[in-house]
Enzyme design. Structure first.
Site, mmCIF file in Angstrom:
data_model
loop_
_atom_site.group_PDB
_atom_site.id
_atom_site.type_symbol
_atom_site.label_atom_id
_atom_site.label_comp_id
_atom_site.label_asym_id
_atom_site.label_seq_id
_atom_site.Cartn_x
_atom_site.Cartn_y
_atom_site.Cartn_z
ATOM 1 N N CYS A 1 39.269 53.266 34.661
ATOM 2 C CA CYS A 1 38.199 52.907 35.587
ATOM 3 C C CYS A 1 38.837 52.967 36.969
ATOM 4 O O CYS A 1 39.730 52.168 37.277
ATOM 5 C CB CYS A 1 37.694 51.498 35.282
ATOM 6 N N CYS B 1 46.143 44.003 51.168
ATOM 7 C CA CYS B 1 44.923 44.829 51.165
ATOM 8 C C CYS B 1 43.926 44.251 52.191
ATOM 9 O O CYS B 1 43.470 43.107 52.036
ATOM 10 C CB CYS B 1 44.310 44.855 49.772
ATOM 11 N N ARG C 1 29.730 53.829 39.002
ATOM 12 C CA ARG C 1 29.233 52.454 39.121
ATOM 13 C C ARG C 1 28.883 52.095 40.553
ATOM 14 O O ARG C 1 29.719 52.218 41.461
ATOM 15 C CB ARG C 1 30.248 51.457 38.569
ATOM 16 N N CYS D 1 37.688 45.293 29.789
ATOM 17 C CA CYS D 1 38.345 45.944 30.918
ATOM 18 C C CYS D 1 39.190 44.881 31.611
ATOM 19 O O CYS D 1 38.755 43.726 31.699
ATOM 20 C CB CYS D 1 37.299 46.497 31.880
ATOM 21 N N CYS E 1 47.606 36.103 46.456
ATOM 22 C CA CYS E 1 48.198 37.402 46.121
ATOM 23 C C CYS E 1 49.154 37.840 47.228
ATOM 24 O O CYS E 1 48.869 37.664 48.416
ATOM 25 C CB CYS E 1 47.094 38.435 45.921
ATOM 26 N N CYS F 1 40.674 42.318 51.316
ATOM 27 C CA CYS F 1 40.637 41.393 50.172
ATOM 28 C C CYS F 1 40.813 39.913 50.541
ATOM 29 O O CYS F 1 41.827 39.514 51.110
ATOM 30 C CB CYS F 1 41.702 41.790 49.159
ATOM 31 N N CYS G 1 34.837 42.503 32.322
ATOM 32 C CA CYS G 1 35.987 42.946 33.124
ATOM 33 C C CYS G 1 36.692 41.724 33.701
ATOM 34 O O CYS G 1 36.065 40.912 34.392
ATOM 35 C CB CYS G 1 35.531 43.813 34.292
HETATM 36 N N1 SAM Z 1 44.952 42.753 42.164
HETATM 37 C C1 SAM Z 1 44.610 43.906 41.415
HETATM 38 C C2 SAM Z 1 44.671 45.159 42.239
HETATM 39 O O1 SAM Z 1 44.406 45.118 43.420
HETATM 40 O O2 SAM Z 1 44.959 46.221 41.674
HETATM 41 C C3 SAM Z 1 43.256 43.801 40.735
HETATM 42 C C4 SAM Z 1 42.101 43.083 41.427
HETATM 43 S S1 SAM Z 1 41.507 43.811 42.932
HETATM 44 C C5 SAM Z 1 40.504 42.535 43.599
HETATM 45 C C6 SAM Z 1 40.414 45.075 42.356
HETATM 46 C C7 SAM Z 1 39.673 45.921 43.372
HETATM 47 O O3 SAM Z 1 38.611 45.183 43.941
HETATM 48 C C8 SAM Z 1 40.425 46.448 44.575
HETATM 49 O O4 SAM Z 1 41.219 47.561 44.302
HETATM 50 C C9 SAM Z 1 39.265 46.835 45.485
HETATM 51 O O5 SAM Z 1 38.889 48.179 45.264
HETATM 52 C C10 SAM Z 1 38.143 45.878 45.059
HETATM 53 N N2 SAM Z 1 37.829 44.928 46.148
HETATM 54 C C11 SAM Z 1 38.533 43.841 46.488
HETATM 55 N N3 SAM Z 1 37.984 43.212 47.541
HETATM 56 C C12 SAM Z 1 36.890 43.926 47.891
HETATM 57 C C13 SAM Z 1 35.905 43.790 48.911
HETATM 58 N N4 SAM Z 1 35.956 42.817 49.811
HETATM 59 N N5 SAM Z 1 34.908 44.703 48.969
HETATM 60 C C14 SAM Z 1 34.848 45.702 48.061
HETATM 61 N N6 SAM Z 1 35.761 45.888 47.074
HETATM 62 C C15 SAM Z 1 36.772 45.016 46.995
HETATM 63 FE FE1 SF4 Z 2 45.912 41.355 45.738
HETATM 64 FE FE2 SF4 Z 2 43.422 41.668 46.532
HETATM 65 FE FE3 SF4 Z 2 45.179 43.622 46.941
HETATM 66 FE FE4 SF4 Z 2 44.366 43.059 44.416
HETATM 67 S S1 SF4 Z 2 43.102 43.837 46.073
HETATM 68 S S2 SF4 Z 2 46.445 43.431 45.126
HETATM 69 S S3 SF4 Z 2 44.059 40.835 44.592
HETATM 70 S S4 SF4 Z 2 45.238 41.561 47.859
#
Ligand code: SAM
Ligand code: SF4
Ligand code: DTB
Length: 327
Positions: free
Chosen positions: A197, A66, A269, A137, A62, A69, A106
């Protein structure tokens, strides 16, 4: 007048202020939990929990940064990237989730935003999952108006898009898209008539004001999100937030309780992080008003409690899963 009558009579509010929400957080723990449980009972069966299963339909690589992530291409997180899965493979996983008792499926994709041709395949997945009798979802990142409409027309029930944290703390966690970008996507989804959500993550080094402000942002949206995932950061080796100071578990439970008080009709949740929580802590989260979980051995890329453990916990607590054929 009973606690139930009192809380039912309160209109849903969208004008929460920081001082009053901080006062809710600061109450003695027992007072806060009693208040949250009273409101919970006025709106929901307290012994029913909705179960959603997650599948990563496109994993890793990606472009976003973030800090929590493991799927960001910028971090070295020992993850094998995977292209968008074929529809039949997704439907096979969905059938397994249904057989195990999930009522919502989801599908998450590691995209900043999807391409139009990706949306077509996602719509096929949505239609296939709906045909099995499960709610759908998806979480795909930022959407255009057109893509949102295509998803709605394709029958999508829920779109997950998190605010993640307070506006103040946001730039400490993500720099590649803005808080306003997220609010814009949420508005598109809501205006298209798709259930929202939306929640966030705690345990990322944010402070008390950030946690209160995240809940205020959610509650003060024009409509409360129908589902509110509260995630405890899952710390993954290689990500910048690995090594963040652990949040006091009681603070996590307070977060659930205040979410329940601010958004009485939403499904709150208990989301990521359950694999590191004791059964007793999860039971307290349910008492505080959480009435939904992610169910299945995996979240997107990290571990979740095993399904047989969750089923045993439900049994020990006398809890039923909502809206599924199981139990
Ligand atoms: N890439 C898309 C986005 O970020 O909008 C969708 C998938 S992203 C993995 C969805 C959500 O997963 C993120 O917004 C975050 O809130 C949650 N998430 C991701 N990594 C996480 C982690 N290590 N611990 C807790 N929540 C996490
Ligand atoms: Fe990409 Fe992870 Fe951020 Fe979603 S949360 S946009 S998968 S880096
Ligand atoms: C949400 O709020 N939490 C889920 C879901 N929405 C998509 C994701 C949690 C991901 C945890 C880290 C992982 O497994 O990759």
């Amino acid at each position: 007048m009973s606690a139930q009558t009192v809380s039912k009579n309160l209109a849903l509010r969208h004008n929460w202020q920081l001082d009053e929400v901080k006062a809710l957080f600061k109450q003695p723990f027992n007072d806060l939990l009693f208040q949250a449980q009273s409101i919970h009972r006025a709106h929901f069966d307290p012994n029913e929990i909705q179960v959603s299963s997650l599948l990563s339909i496109k994993t890793g690589s990606c472009s976003e940064d973030c800090g929590y992530c493991p799927q960001s291409a910028r971090y070295d997180s020992d993850l094998t990237p995977e292209a968008l899965l074929p529809v039949d493979q997704v439907l096979k996983s969905a059938q397994q989730a249904k057989d195990q008792g999930a009522s919502r499926f989801c599908m998450g994709a590691a995209w900043r935003s999807p391409k139009d041709k990706d949306i077509e395949r996602v719509v096929e997945m949505v239609q296939g999952v709906k045909a099995m009798g499960m709610e759908t979802c998806v979480t795909l990142g930022m959407l255009t108006d057109e893509q949102t409409k295509t998803l709605k027309d394709g029958g999508l029930d829920y779109y997950n898009h998190n605010l993640d944290t307070s506006e103040d703390y946001y730039s400490e966690v993500i720099t590649t898209r803005t808080y306003q970008d997220r609010l814009d996507t949420l508005e598109r989804v809501r205006d298209a008539g798709i259930n929202v959500c939306c929640g966030g993550i705690v345990g990322m080094g944010e402070n008390d004001n950030d946690r209160a402000n995240l809940l205020i942002e959610l509650a003060n949206l024009p409509k409360h999100p129908e589902s509110v995932p509260i995630n405890m950061l899952v710390q993954v080796e290689g990500t910048p937030l690995m090594g963040s100071e652990q949040l006091d578990p009681f603070m996590f439970i307070r977060m659930i309780a205040v979410a329940r008080i601010l958004m009485p009709e939403s499904r709150v949740r208990l989301s990521a992080g359950r694999a590191d929580m004791s059964d007793e802590m999860q039971a307290l989260c349910f008492f505080a008003g959480a009435n939904s979980i992610f169910y299945g051995d995996k979240l997107l890329t990290t571990d979740n409690p095993m399904t047989n453990h969750d089923l045993a916990l439900f049994d020990r607590l006398g809890v039923r899963s909502a809206g599924s054929s199981y139990a």
